[in-house]
Scaffold this motif. Structure first.
Motif, mmCIF file in Angstrom:
data_model
loop_
_atom_site.group_PDB
_atom_site.id
_atom_site.type_symbol
_atom_site.label_atom_id
_atom_site.label_comp_id
_atom_site.label_asym_id
_atom_site.label_seq_id
_atom_site.Cartn_x
_atom_site.Cartn_y
_atom_site.Cartn_z
ATOM 1 N N VAL A 38 -41.678 9.716 67.397
ATOM 2 C CA VAL A 38 -42.748 9.627 66.587
ATOM 3 C C VAL A 38 -43.868 10.513 66.695
ATOM 4 N N ARG A 39 -44.595 11.072 65.672
ATOM 5 C CA ARG A 39 -45.642 11.882 65.913
ATOM 6 C C ARG A 39 -46.961 11.131 65.278
ATOM 7 N N ASP A 40 -46.726 10.073 64.726
ATOM 8 C CA ASP A 40 -48.118 9.363 64.174
ATOM 9 C C ASP A 40 -48.312 8.352 65.039
ATOM 10 N N GLU A 91 -51.962 27.571 72.343
ATOM 11 C CA GLU A 91 -50.767 28.133 72.448
ATOM 12 C C GLU A 91 -49.930 27.694 71.170
ATOM 13 N N GLU A 92 -49.765 26.688 70.666
ATOM 14 C CA GLU A 92 -49.093 26.467 69.241
ATOM 15 C C GLU A 92 -49.440 27.310 68.046
ATOM 16 N N TYR A 93 -50.699 27.396 68.182
ATOM 17 C CA TYR A 93 -51.339 28.290 66.866
ATOM 18 C C TYR A 93 -50.477 29.534 67.131
ATOM 19 N N ASN A 95 -47.743 30.301 68.340
ATOM 20 C CA ASN A 95 -46.287 30.262 68.163
ATOM 21 C C ASN A 95 -45.874 29.933 66.725
ATOM 22 N N TYR A 96 -46.588 29.362 66.010
ATOM 23 C CA TYR A 96 -46.400 29.223 64.434
ATOM 24 C C TYR A 96 -47.127 30.455 63.788
ATOM 25 N N ASN A 97 -47.914 31.243 64.202
ATOM 26 C CA ASN A 97 -48.089 32.375 63.604
ATOM 27 C C ASN A 97 -47.813 33.692 64.299
ATOM 28 N N ARG A 99 -45.235 33.874 67.118
ATOM 29 C CA ARG A 99 -44.449 34.353 68.359
ATOM 30 C C ARG A 99 -43.247 33.613 67.910
ATOM 31 N N MET A 100 -43.012 32.319 67.092
ATOM 32 C CA MET A 100 -41.610 31.871 66.736
ATOM 33 C C MET A 100 -40.953 32.626 65.502
ATOM 34 N N PRO A 101 -39.516 33.039 65.830
ATOM 35 C CA PRO A 101 -38.937 33.742 64.787
ATOM 36 C C PRO A 101 -38.680 32.824 63.533
ATOM 37 N N ASP A 103 -36.302 31.889 61.654
ATOM 38 C CA ASP A 103 -35.176 30.940 61.655
ATOM 39 C C ASP A 103 -35.465 29.771 62.318
ATOM 40 N N TRP A 104 -36.279 29.773 63.444
ATOM 41 C CA TRP A 104 -36.900 28.721 64.365
ATOM 42 C C TRP A 104 -37.771 27.992 63.327
ATOM 43 N N LEU A 105 -38.649 28.564 62.779
ATOM 44 C CA LEU A 105 -39.577 28.077 61.782
ATOM 45 C C LEU A 105 -38.993 27.107 60.753
ATOM 46 N N ASP A 107 -35.845 25.978 61.033
ATOM 47 C CA ASP A 107 -35.011 24.691 61.487
ATOM 48 C C ASP A 107 -36.275 23.788 61.695
ATOM 49 N N LEU A 108 -37.262 23.929 61.946
ATOM 50 C CA LEU A 108 -38.542 23.007 62.010
ATOM 51 C C LEU A 108 -38.972 22.408 60.900
ATOM 52 N N GLN A 109 -38.577 22.819 59.746
ATOM 53 C CA GLN A 109 -39.321 22.460 58.413
ATOM 54 C C GLN A 109 -39.112 21.044 58.256
ATOM 55 N N GLY A 112 -41.685 18.697 59.675
ATOM 56 C CA GLY A 112 -43.314 19.006 59.189
ATOM 57 C C GLY A 112 -44.200 19.156 60.328
ATOM 58 N N THR A 113 -43.899 19.943 61.524
ATOM 59 C CA THR A 113 -44.721 20.200 62.082
ATOM 60 C C THR A 113 -45.559 21.221 61.915
ATOM 61 N N ASP A 114 -46.677 21.560 62.442
ATOM 62 C CA ASP A 114 -47.517 22.679 62.623
ATOM 63 C C ASP A 114 -48.255 22.982 64.042
ATOM 64 N N TRP A 115 -49.168 23.740 64.152
ATOM 65 C CA TRP A 115 -49.964 23.857 65.449
ATOM 66 C C TRP A 115 -50.794 22.745 65.672
ATOM 67 N N ARG A 116 -51.180 21.982 64.743
ATOM 68 C CA ARG A 116 -52.243 21.084 64.921
ATOM 69 C C ARG A 116 -51.464 19.706 65.858
ATOM 70 N N LYS A 117 -51.997 19.341 66.912
ATOM 71 C CA LYS A 117 -51.547 18.118 67.649
ATOM 72 C C LYS A 117 -52.511 17.208 68.015
ATOM 73 N N PRO A 118 -52.878 16.612 66.734
ATOM 74 C CA PRO A 118 -54.029 15.299 67.141
ATOM 75 C C PRO A 118 -53.309 14.068 67.927
ATOM 76 N N THR A 171 -41.334 13.732 72.611
ATOM 77 C CA THR A 171 -40.754 14.971 73.713
ATOM 78 C C THR A 171 -41.424 16.189 73.278
ATOM 79 N N HIS A 172 -42.693 16.506 73.802
ATOM 80 C CA HIS A 172 -43.259 17.467 73.078
ATOM 81 C C HIS A 172 -43.386 18.535 74.315
ATOM 82 N N THR A 173 -43.022 19.919 73.680
ATOM 83 C CA THR A 173 -43.019 21.105 74.747
ATOM 84 C C THR A 173 -43.688 22.040 74.221
ATOM 85 N N PRO A 174 -45.100 21.679 74.351
ATOM 86 C CA PRO A 174 -45.930 22.916 73.895
ATOM 87 C C PRO A 174 -45.719 24.309 74.852
HETATM 88 N N1 IYR Z 1 -43.502 23.164 70.361
HETATM 89 C C1 IYR Z 1 -43.771 23.269 68.793
HETATM 90 C C2 IYR Z 1 -42.671 23.668 67.976
HETATM 91 C C3 IYR Z 1 -41.306 22.683 68.125
HETATM 92 C C4 IYR Z 1 -40.017 23.037 68.524
HETATM 93 C C5 IYR Z 1 -38.966 22.287 68.739
HETATM 94 I I1 IYR Z 1 -37.128 23.048 69.173
HETATM 95 C C6 IYR Z 1 -39.256 21.226 68.056
HETATM 96 O O1 IYR Z 1 -38.036 20.181 68.097
HETATM 97 C C7 IYR Z 1 -40.434 20.601 67.644
HETATM 98 C C8 IYR Z 1 -41.486 21.426 67.513
HETATM 99 C C9 IYR Z 1 -44.387 22.078 68.379
HETATM 100 O O2 IYR Z 1 -44.454 21.216 69.195
HETATM 101 O O3 IYR Z 1 -44.744 21.998 67.383
#
Ligand code: IYR
Length: 223
Positions: A38-40, A91-93, A95-97, A99-101, A103-105, A107-109, A112-118, A171-174
């Motif tokens: 969950v992100r919310d 860092e995520e800004y 990544n999303y602008n 640093r991430m190739p 095909d990765w972007l 796969d994340l569509q 609905g993630t972006d650089w904002r991490k409220p 499980t967040h991995t900035p």
């Molecule tokens: N770390 C970034 C991008 C991200 C990467 C994977 I793999 C994910 O499953 C989800 C996000 C972020 O937290 O937005």
């Protein structure tokens, strides 16, 4: 090398009848299948004792040579959470602008993630998990073994314990996340492993519609 006699104690395990075992295995699977990332998050408070039980459940995980090479930093302080959010978003800004190739972007569509991490400020607790490459005892470096596997297992137990308590996590991995080491002033032998916001889901929380792999896709029998 000094040899010490190993100490053993009898172990009976826990015995169930066959039907009990079948039921328990099914029910546990069905229970874990309800877990969702969950992100919310809600900002509703969670009792400290609950978090302590969750961390201690994680710390029962098996580890290389029983070294338990992990530390769980539980961050509730709003100023520290804000610092972590700012550093992660920086860092995520990047990544999303760029640093991430592409095909990765792509796969994340679905997420609905972006650089904002409220959620790094909303969730009542951020559990920053650190792995210990080595321990320091009597001023001496003592090696740990299978550190990634061990800490990965502990995080799996942690997520299961969070779910069991009726809470949710991400499980967040900035990336990179060395900023955690600085903000939390961790010693040199500790490296950030995962950053896990924990709390209640927001009332209007939404999750992406995803399906899990079937048994045919994940299980191969050799009989
Ligand atoms: N770390 C970034 C991008 C991200 C990467 C994977 I793999 C994910 O499953 C989800 C996000 C972020 O937290 O937005």
């Amino acid at each position: 090398m000094q040899h010490t006699e190993p100490k053993f104690a009898p172990y009976k395990g826990i015995r169930y009848t066959r039907p009990e075992m079948l039921n328990r295995s099914r029910e546990f699977y069905q229970f874990l299948d309800k877990r969702r990332t969950v992100r919310d998050f809600s900002d509703k408070a969670v009792a400290r004792e609950v978090v302590e039980n969750i961390v201690m459940a994680a710390s029962t995980a098996p580890s290389g040579a029983h070294k338990q090479p992990w530390v769980f930093c539980v961050v509730a302080n709003p100023d520290i959470k804000k610092k972590i959010r700012e550093a992660a978003e920086k860092e995520e800004y990047l990544n999303y602008n760029g640093r991430m190739p592409e095909d990765w972007l792509q796969d994340l569509q679905a997420f609905g993630t972006d650089w904002r991490k409220p959620f790094l400020e909303t969730a009542p607790y951020l559990i920053a998990v650190f792995k210990k490459a080595y321990d320091i005892g009597n001023g001496e470096k003592r090696k740990n073994y299978y550190v990634n596997e061990s800490v990965g297992l502990a995080c799996g137990f942690l997520l299961a314990a969070i779910h069991h308590a009726g809470l949710v996590a991400l499980t967040h991995t900035p990336s990179p996340m060395n900023f955690l080491q600085e903000i939390l002033e961790r010693p040199e032998n500790e490296r950030p492993f995962l950053l896990i916001p924990v709390g209640y889901p927001a009332d209007d929380a939404r999750i992406p519609c995803l399906a899990r792999k079937t048994i045919e896709e994940v299980l191969v029998y050799y009989e």
